[in-house]
Enzyme design. Structure first.
Site, PDB file in Angstrom:
ATOM      1  N   HIS A 102       0.860  -1.187   0.000  1.00 18.41           N
ATOM      2  CA  HIS A 102       0.000   0.000   0.000  1.00 18.41           C
ATOM      3  C   HIS A 102       0.893   1.233   0.000  1.00 18.41           C
ATOM      4  O   HIS A 102       1.257   1.776   1.028  1.00 18.41           O
ATOM      5  CB  HIS A 102      -0.916  -0.024   1.241  1.00 18.41           C
ATOM      6  CG  HIS A 102      -1.963   1.060   1.234  1.00 18.41           C
ATOM      7  ND1 HIS A 102      -3.126   0.957   1.963  1.00 18.41           N
ATOM      8  CD2 HIS A 102      -2.014   2.263   0.605  1.00 18.41           C
ATOM      9  CE1 HIS A 102      -3.842   2.047   1.783  1.00 18.41           C
ATOM     10  NE2 HIS A 102      -3.187   2.858   0.970  1.00 18.41           N
TER      11      HIS A 102
ATOM     12  N   HIS B  71       1.218   4.755  -2.611  1.00 19.80           N
ATOM     13  CA  HIS B  71       0.820   5.514  -3.794  1.00 19.80           C
ATOM     14  C   HIS B  71       2.094   6.164  -4.307  1.00 19.80           C
ATOM     15  O   HIS B  71       2.706   6.966  -3.580  1.00 19.80           O
ATOM     16  CB  HIS B  71      -0.201   6.591  -3.435  1.00 19.80           C
ATOM     17  CG  HIS B  71      -1.448   6.031  -2.815  1.00 19.80           C
ATOM     18  ND1 HIS B  71      -2.604   5.819  -3.526  1.00 19.80           N
ATOM     19  CD2 HIS B  71      -1.699   5.617  -1.549  1.00 19.80           C
ATOM     20  CE1 HIS B  71      -3.520   5.318  -2.720  1.00 19.80           C
ATOM     21  NE2 HIS B  71      -3.004   5.180  -1.508  1.00 19.80           N
TER      22      HIS B  71
ATOM     23  N   HIS C 264      -9.571   0.831  -1.483  1.00 16.83           N
ATOM     24  CA  HIS C 264      -9.541   1.509  -0.188  1.00 16.83           C
ATOM     25  C   HIS C 264     -10.959   1.449   0.383  1.00 16.83           C
ATOM     26  O   HIS C 264     -11.927   1.792  -0.316  1.00 16.83           O
ATOM     27  CB  HIS C 264      -9.166   2.982  -0.359  1.00 16.83           C
ATOM     28  CG  HIS C 264      -7.708   3.237  -0.592  1.00 16.83           C
ATOM     29  ND1 HIS C 264      -6.981   2.606  -1.552  1.00 16.83           N
ATOM     30  CD2 HIS C 264      -6.845   4.083   0.047  1.00 16.83           C
ATOM     31  CE1 HIS C 264      -5.726   3.044  -1.517  1.00 16.83           C
ATOM     32  NE2 HIS C 264      -5.617   3.946  -0.544  1.00 16.83           N
TER      33      HIS C 264
ATOM     34  N   GLU D 211     -11.223   3.510   5.694  1.00 19.88           N
ATOM     35  CA  GLU D 211     -10.140   4.388   6.172  1.00 19.88           C
ATOM     36  C   GLU D 211     -10.808   5.442   7.060  1.00 19.88           C
ATOM     37  O   GLU D 211     -10.569   5.484   8.276  1.00 19.88           O
ATOM     38  CB  GLU D 211      -9.421   5.035   4.986  1.00 19.88           C
ATOM     39  CG  GLU D 211      -8.320   6.015   5.376  1.00 19.88           C
ATOM     40  CD  GLU D 211      -7.650   6.695   4.173  1.00 19.88           C
ATOM     41  OE1 GLU D 211      -8.176   6.582   3.045  1.00 19.88           O
ATOM     42  OE2 GLU D 211      -6.599   7.346   4.370  1.00 19.88           O
TER      43      GLU D 211
ATOM     44  N   ASP E 237       1.696   4.094   2.637  1.00 15.20           N
ATOM     45  CA  ASP E 237       0.639   4.907   2.009  1.00 15.20           C
ATOM     46  C   ASP E 237       1.232   6.049   1.173  1.00 15.20           C
ATOM     47  O   ASP E 237       1.340   5.911  -0.043  1.00 15.20           O
ATOM     48  CB  ASP E 237      -0.337   5.434   3.074  1.00 15.20           C
ATOM     49  CG  ASP E 237      -1.729   5.724   2.524  1.00 15.20           C
ATOM     50  OD1 ASP E 237      -1.988   5.422   1.364  1.00 15.20           O
ATOM     51  OD2 ASP E 237      -2.574   6.262   3.296  1.00 15.20           O
ATOM     52  N   ASP E 238       1.580   7.155   1.815  1.00 16.69           N
ATOM     53  CA  ASP E 238       2.141   8.322   1.114  1.00 16.69           C
ATOM     54  C   ASP E 238       3.328   8.810   1.932  1.00 16.69           C
ATOM     55  O   ASP E 238       3.240   9.838   2.631  1.00 16.69           O
ATOM     56  CB  ASP E 238       1.068   9.422   1.007  1.00 16.69           C
ATOM     57  CG  ASP E 238      -0.148   8.938   0.243  1.00 16.69           C
ATOM     58  OD1 ASP E 238      -0.067   8.840  -1.001  1.00 16.69           O
ATOM     59  OD2 ASP E 238      -1.165   8.615   0.881  1.00 16.69           O
TER      60      ASP E 238
HETATM   61  N1  ADE Z   1      -4.603   8.613  -2.295  1.00 16.72           N
HETATM   62  C1  ADE Z   1      -3.384   8.722  -1.785  1.00 16.72           C
HETATM   63  N2  ADE Z   1      -3.395   8.423  -0.487  1.00 16.72           N
HETATM   64  C2  ADE Z   1      -4.672   8.091  -0.171  1.00 16.72           C
HETATM   65  C3  ADE Z   1      -5.318   7.672   1.018  1.00 16.72           C
HETATM   66  N3  ADE Z   1      -4.674   7.534   2.170  1.00 16.72           N
HETATM   67  N4  ADE Z   1      -6.638   7.432   0.971  1.00 16.72           N
HETATM   68  C4  ADE Z   1      -7.311   7.593  -0.173  1.00 16.72           C
HETATM   69  N5  ADE Z   1      -6.751   7.975  -1.301  1.00 16.72           N
HETATM   70  C5  ADE Z   1      -5.437   8.223  -1.319  1.00 16.72           C
HETATM   71 ZN    ZN Z   2      -3.828   4.682   0.292  1.00 17.54          ZN
END
Ligand code: ADE
Ligand code: ZN
Length: 348
Positions: free
Chosen positions: A25, A27, A205, A208, A286-287
């Site tokens: 996971h 992006h 997703h 969340e 994630d990011d």
């Molecule tokens: N795009 C990038 N990060 C995300 C996240 N945590 N939740 C939904 N979309 C995303």
């Molecule tokens: Zn994500």
């Protein structure tokens, strides 16, 4: 965030940082560090709404998912050429490999780019070239998952799937991301059905910020093999029982949940409770450029905050391979490696 000094034993720290792991996971646009955003803005003559790297970093004070997405899409506006996608992805692979990631299934958001006039070919060629270089030069294997932006329409998702048809050999699957609440999975039932018919794996997703009902819908309407995040399942006993029984994995991202205020403190995070209830739970970034850390930072902060041990570390790493779309024999290879590590440490 937890201070890590003295919180983990040197042995546990070494195990976490050195053990082989999969990342499922991430992006790729969320790996764009502020320095690279500014370098690409200069290279491509793109005007940014921030004065400096520091000013941009200061804006990373998020209150929820949407407050993050607004800045994340602004950051991605500097990506115009194949080389930009290559540079972004290769930088992630270098960091991931240094963290012991041997295999990654990586999300990308083509609509963020095609809406600005960047072609699908530019995006996919740049990413795929970086993935191949990472395999050759870093020994890290990567697969690509194309996400649909759920705040856009299903028609737009269909157009995106069709635009990707010439590049299907490069895609492992499709996913669903962006603003969750108000955009339930069933909005995309038809396009996910088409993707499955084309032989693509499907993930989404769900849970969340959105309710457990979105996780049920991702399972039943989209027929996903895996749920991204899924932490809100903790509020639904029946759902957790199903996820555990069917071993449907959750790709959890603890630092993301902290930064987006899903939890006020990592010591409130349900990841260990989910693991102990028999779910296949993984730790991911994630990011990472936006949330304060790559995969090992996620492991280390989670372990320090929740008081986890060597046995948990091996369990999460094993889940990361189990939850992946690797072949069964590849999974067995990594399970054996982790068993060897564990027995050396006397951890299991
Ligand atoms: N795009 C990038 N990060 C995300 C996240 N945590 N939740 C939904 N979309 C995303
Ligand atoms: Zn994500």
């Amino acid at each position: 965030m937890t201070t890590l000094h003295n919180a983990l034993s040197p042995q546990l720290h070494r195990l976490i940082t050195q053990m082989p792991k999969a990342e499922l996971h991430i992006h790729i646009e969320g790996s764009l560090e502020p320095e690279l955003i500014f370098a690409l803005a200069q290279r491509n003559q793109v005007q940014l709404p921030f004065e400096s790297v520091d000013a941009l970093r200061k804006a990373y004070a998020f209150t929820d998912l949407q407050s993050f997405l607004d800045i994340y899409y602004a950051g991605a506006s500097v990506l115009l050429k194949e080389e930009d996608f290559y540079d972004m992805a290769y930088a992630y692979f270098e960091r991931a490999a240094a963290d012991g990631v041997v295999y990654a299934e990586v999300f990308f958001d083509p609509q963020t780019h095609t809406e600005r006039g960047v072609s699908m070919q530019t995006v996919i060629h740049g990413l795929v070239r970086a993935g191949k270089a990472a395999h050759q030069q870093l020994g890290l294997e990567c697969k690509w998952i194309m996400c649909f932006l759920r705040h856009l329409s299903q028609d737009s998702a269909f157009e995106t799937l069709e635009a990707a048809q010439p590049y299907l050999e490069h895609l492992l699957g499709v996913g669903l991301d962006s603003s969750e609440v108000g955009h339930p999975p069933e909005k995309f039932s038809d396009v996910f059905q088409r993707a499955r018919q084309w032989g693509l794996k499907v993930v989404a997703h769900a849970g969340e910020e959105g309710p457990p009902a979105y996780i049920w819908s991702a399972l039943d309407q989209l027929q996903v093999a895996r749920i991204d995040h899924g932490v809100q399942s903790i509020h639904d006993e029946q759902l957790m029982a199903r996820l555990a029984k069917e071993r449907i994995p959750l790709t959890v991202c603890p630092l993301s949940n902290l930064k987006l205020c899903v939890y006020d403190d990592l010591n409130l995070h349900p990841i260990k409770r989910l693991l102990d209830l028999g779910l296949c739970v993984t730790i991911n970034s994630d990011d990472p450029a936006y949330f304060g850390g790559y995969i090992n930072d996620n492991y280390l902060h989670t372990f320090a905050s929740l008081g986890l041990d060597e046995r948990d570390a091996i369990a999460f790493a094993k889940c990361s391979f189990e939850a992946s779309f690797m072949t069964p024999s590849q999974k067995d290879h990594w399970f054996s490696k982790l068993d060897e590590l564990a027995s050396k440490l006397g951890a299991v």
